[in-house]
Design a protein around this motif. Structure first.
Motif, short mmCIF file in Angstrom:
data_model
loop_
_atom_site.label_atom_id
_atom_site.label_comp_id
_atom_site.label_asym_id
_atom_site.label_seq_id
_atom_site.Cartn_x
_atom_site.Cartn_y
_atom_site.Cartn_z
N ILE A 87 -22.91 27.03 152.53
CA ILE A 87 -22.06 27.63 153.25
C ILE A 87 -20.76 27.50 152.34
N GLU A 120 -25.13 36.17 152.86
CA GLU A 120 -24.75 36.59 154.24
C GLU A 120 -23.27 36.43 154.23
N VAL A 133 -26.94 32.90 161.65
CA VAL A 133 -27.38 33.07 160.31
C VAL A 133 -28.42 31.81 159.66
N VAL A 147 -24.15 31.47 152.30
CA VAL A 147 -23.42 32.07 153.43
C VAL A 147 -21.89 31.77 153.30
#
Length: 184
Positions: A87, A120, A133, A147
């Motif tokens: 992330i 994403e 997600v 992400v």
């Protein structure tokens, strides 16, 4: 742990979380650029052992200017580590300047795809987008997941929002009260 002017702790997540005091944190990564390489190693071990666990790592976009992250990204993509999720807090600020002033990261999503990652893009302030997600099964994806969470540092607080000087700032009691009033 960072403390306010009245010596009450604000959060266990201030500064660099310490694995000895925070459940769920497996390693301290205060030195920039170590989180993704360590997570990649953990994910490789899981892949070798055919273990059924996922490895998650959070990084700031400024931290991506450390070369060890891109070596790990290349390795993770090559090994198709579908058990690895990164992330990226894409707030475009780092200590001292904006990320794009220091070394351009855009187009960040295309860079990750070029390294063999599934990407994403989410609104990092939308409390439902991230869980949606992150809860999707990685099985069969054949790629690690990146992400990119687009955020605004200090969002909603007039004196903090998108202000690079608050990268390491600790509010006074008066600033804390003002921020809480603005966020309410």
């Amino acid at each position: 742990m960072v403390e306010s002017a009245n010596k009450e702790p604000f959060s266990l997540l201030n500064g660099h979380p310490n694995r000895n005091y925070l459940p769920g944190v497996e390693t301290n990564t205060g030195p920039l650029g170590h989180g993704l390489p360590v997570a990649t190693g953990i994910a490789i071990a899981g892949q070798i052992d055919k273990a059924d666990f996922r490895t998650f790592v959070l990084t700031g976009d400024g931290e991506l200017q450390e070369g060890s992250n891109w070596e790990a990204a290349l390795t993770a993509g090559h090994r198709k580590l579908e058990n690895l999720t990164l992330i990226v807090d894409r707030n475009r600020l780092q200590q001292g300047a904006g990320t794009e002033e220091t070394a351009s990261l855009d187009p960040l999503d295309d860079k990750w795809r070029a390294f063999g990652w599934h990407v994403e893009m989410v609104d990092g302030h939308d409390c439902q987008q991230l869980p949606d997600v992150l809860s999707a099964s990685p099985k069969g994806r054949g790629k690690p997941l990146c992400v990119i969470a687009n955020t605004v540092k200090g969002k909603g607080v007039s004196f903090m929002q998108d202000n690079v000087s608050w990268h390491h700032g600790v509010p006074t009691q008066a600033q804390f009260e003002q921020a809480m009033a603005e966020l309410a």
